[in-house]
Motif scaffolding. Structure first.
Motif, PDB file in Angstrom:
ATOM      1  N   GLY A 179      47.521  42.793  41.148  1.00 49.60           N
ATOM      2  CA  GLY A 179      47.672  41.888  42.282  1.00 49.60           C
ATOM      3  C   GLY A 179      46.662  42.152  43.383  1.00 49.60           C
ATOM      4  O   GLY A 179      45.766  42.983  43.241  1.00 49.60           O
ATOM      5  N   SER A 180      46.833  41.421  44.489  1.00 50.37           N
ATOM      6  CA  SER A 180      45.901  41.497  45.606  1.00 50.37           C
ATOM      7  C   SER A 180      46.647  41.651  46.922  1.00 50.37           C
ATOM      8  O   SER A 180      47.797  41.214  47.060  1.00 50.37           O
ATOM      9  CB  SER A 180      45.046  40.224  45.671  1.00 50.37           C
ATOM     10  OG  SER A 180      44.267  40.068  44.514  1.00 50.37           O
ATOM     11  N   ARG A 224      36.109  45.766  43.317  1.00 52.45           N
ATOM     12  CA  ARG A 224      37.498  45.295  43.465  1.00 52.45           C
ATOM     13  C   ARG A 224      37.852  45.044  44.932  1.00 52.45           C
ATOM     14  O   ARG A 224      38.639  44.135  45.223  1.00 52.45           O
ATOM     15  CB  ARG A 224      38.476  46.329  42.893  1.00 52.45           C
ATOM     16  CG  ARG A 224      38.286  46.606  41.428  1.00 52.45           C
ATOM     17  CD  ARG A 224      39.404  47.491  40.881  1.00 52.45           C
ATOM     18  NE  ARG A 224      39.442  48.804  41.523  1.00 52.45           N
ATOM     19  CZ  ARG A 224      40.500  49.286  42.173  1.00 52.45           C
ATOM     20  NH1 ARG A 224      41.616  48.585  42.250  1.00 52.45           N
ATOM     21  NH2 ARG A 224      40.459  50.497  42.714  1.00 52.45           N
ATOM     22  N   PHE A 225      37.297  45.835  45.837  1.00 52.13           N
ATOM     23  CA  PHE A 225      37.598  45.712  47.261  1.00 52.13           C
ATOM     24  C   PHE A 225      36.388  45.134  47.992  1.00 52.13           C
ATOM     25  O   PHE A 225      35.239  45.391  47.630  1.00 52.13           O
ATOM     26  CB  PHE A 225      37.918  47.075  47.867  1.00 52.13           C
ATOM     27  CG  PHE A 225      39.226  47.689  47.428  1.00 52.13           C
ATOM     28  CD1 PHE A 225      39.955  47.165  46.375  1.00 52.13           C
ATOM     29  CD2 PHE A 225      39.705  48.813  48.068  1.00 52.13           C
ATOM     30  CE1 PHE A 225      41.154  47.735  45.975  1.00 52.13           C
ATOM     31  CE2 PHE A 225      40.900  49.401  47.683  1.00 52.13           C
ATOM     32  CZ  PHE A 225      41.625  48.862  46.630  1.00 52.13           C
ATOM     33  N   THR A 226      36.669  44.390  49.058  1.00 52.99           N
ATOM     34  CA  THR A 226      35.612  43.830  49.888  1.00 52.99           C
ATOM     35  C   THR A 226      35.968  44.037  51.356  1.00 52.99           C
ATOM     36  O   THR A 226      37.050  43.640  51.796  1.00 52.99           O
ATOM     37  CB  THR A 226      35.418  42.330  49.627  1.00 52.99           C
ATOM     38  OG1 THR A 226      35.125  42.123  48.242  1.00 52.99           O
ATOM     39  CG2 THR A 226      34.266  41.780  50.465  1.00 52.99           C
ATOM     40  N   ASN A 262      41.550  43.494  45.487  1.00 52.31           N
ATOM     41  CA  ASN A 262      41.896  42.757  44.270  1.00 52.31           C
ATOM     42  C   ASN A 262      42.040  43.723  43.102  1.00 52.31           C
ATOM     43  O   ASN A 262      41.595  44.868  43.165  1.00 52.31           O
ATOM     44  CB  ASN A 262      40.824  41.725  43.951  1.00 52.31           C
ATOM     45  CG  ASN A 262      40.665  40.681  45.039  1.00 52.31           C
ATOM     46  OD1 ASN A 262      41.633  40.325  45.721  1.00 52.31           O
ATOM     47  ND2 ASN A 262      39.453  40.186  45.221  1.00 52.31           N
ATOM     48  N   SER A 263      42.668  43.246  42.040  1.00 53.20           N
ATOM     49  CA  SER A 263      42.846  44.052  40.824  1.00 53.20           C
ATOM     50  C   SER A 263      43.400  45.428  41.157  1.00 53.20           C
ATOM     51  O   SER A 263      42.888  46.455  40.687  1.00 53.20           O
ATOM     52  CB  SER A 263      41.504  44.188  40.078  1.00 53.20           C
ATOM     53  OG  SER A 263      41.004  42.915  39.737  1.00 53.20           O
ATOM     54  N   LEU A 264      44.438  45.444  41.951  1.00 55.56           N
ATOM     55  CA  LEU A 264      44.991  46.713  42.419  1.00 55.56           C
ATOM     56  C   LEU A 264      45.573  47.516  41.269  1.00 55.56           C
ATOM     57  O   LEU A 264      46.122  46.963  40.301  1.00 55.56           O
ATOM     58  CB  LEU A 264      46.050  46.456  43.481  1.00 55.56           C
ATOM     59  CG  LEU A 264      45.472  46.132  44.870  1.00 55.56           C
ATOM     60  CD1 LEU A 264      46.503  45.455  45.744  1.00 55.56           C
ATOM     61  CD2 LEU A 264      44.939  47.389  45.523  1.00 55.56           C
ATOM     62  N   GLN A 295      39.823  43.222  51.706  1.00 52.36           N
ATOM     63  CA  GLN A 295      40.401  42.435  50.622  1.00 52.36           C
ATOM     64  C   GLN A 295      40.456  43.315  49.389  1.00 52.36           C
ATOM     65  O   GLN A 295      39.424  43.818  48.935  1.00 52.36           O
ATOM     66  CB  GLN A 295      39.556  41.191  50.351  1.00 52.36           C
ATOM     67  CG  GLN A 295      40.055  40.341  49.197  1.00 52.36           C
ATOM     68  CD  GLN A 295      41.396  39.702  49.476  1.00 52.36           C
ATOM     69  OE1 GLN A 295      41.635  39.187  50.568  1.00 52.36           O
ATOM     70  NE2 GLN A 295      42.290  39.744  48.494  1.00 52.36           N
ATOM     71  N   ARG A 314      45.438  41.779  51.372  1.00 49.54           N
ATOM     72  CA  ARG A 314      44.384  41.809  52.377  1.00 49.54           C
ATOM     73  C   ARG A 314      44.893  42.561  53.595  1.00 49.54           C
ATOM     74  O   ARG A 314      45.874  42.149  54.221  1.00 49.54           O
ATOM     75  CB  ARG A 314      43.924  40.418  52.788  1.00 49.54           C
ATOM     76  CG  ARG A 314      42.688  40.472  53.677  1.00 49.54           C
ATOM     77  CD  ARG A 314      42.134  39.121  54.047  1.00 49.54           C
ATOM     78  NE  ARG A 314      42.850  38.495  55.140  1.00 49.54           N
ATOM     79  CZ  ARG A 314      42.314  37.577  55.947  1.00 49.54           C
ATOM     80  NH1 ARG A 314      41.060  37.188  55.777  1.00 49.54           N
ATOM     81  NH2 ARG A 314      43.047  37.039  56.908  1.00 49.54           N
TER      82      ARG A 314
END
Length: 123
Positions: free
Chosen positions: A16-17, A67-69, A84-86, A82, A19
């Motif tokens: 999941g994601s 994966r992170f931004t 993602n793909s945790l 952000q 923010r």
């Protein structure tokens, strides 16, 4: 002086994601490099990502690259992470930090810290 308040943490399933947001007070926000660190139970605080005052370049730990931004909105005095793909290994308390001196990737380079927000990733 800069005050930082994180938000956006929570419980999410693997893959999941989330923010995270970090709201900063103070008119000098734009002059600070902003970073995200995390600390898991029983482990030392580790660098996650950083962004310079201008919005670039950005820096990432190898474990989150791709994966992170990290991003920032200087008009809103806010920095974001952000995620993602945790993965379950991303579970930690995430801290926002502000600094001006090196090192960019080390906690010693940051003078101001938020209170942290918990991120829990279930498998």
């Amino acid at each position: 002086q800069v005050q930082l308040v994180e938000s956006g943490g929570g419980l999410v399933q693997a893959g999941g994601s989330l923010r995270l947001s970090c709201a900063a007070s103070g008119r000098t926000f734009m002059s600070y490099r902003m970073g995200w660190f995390r600390q898991a139970p029983g482990k030392e605080r580790e660098f996650v990502a950083a962004i310079l005052w201008s919005g670039g370049p950005t820096y990432y730990a190898d474990s989150v690259k791709g994966r992170f931004t990290i991003s920032r909105d200087n008009a809103k005095n806010t920095v974001y992470l952000q995620m993602n793909s945790l993965k379950p290994e991303d579970t930690a308390v995430y801290y926002c930090a502000a600094g001006k001196s090196p090192p960019i990737l080390g906690a010693a380079g940051y003078d101001y810290w938020g209170q942290g927000t918990q991120v829990t990733v279930s498998s």
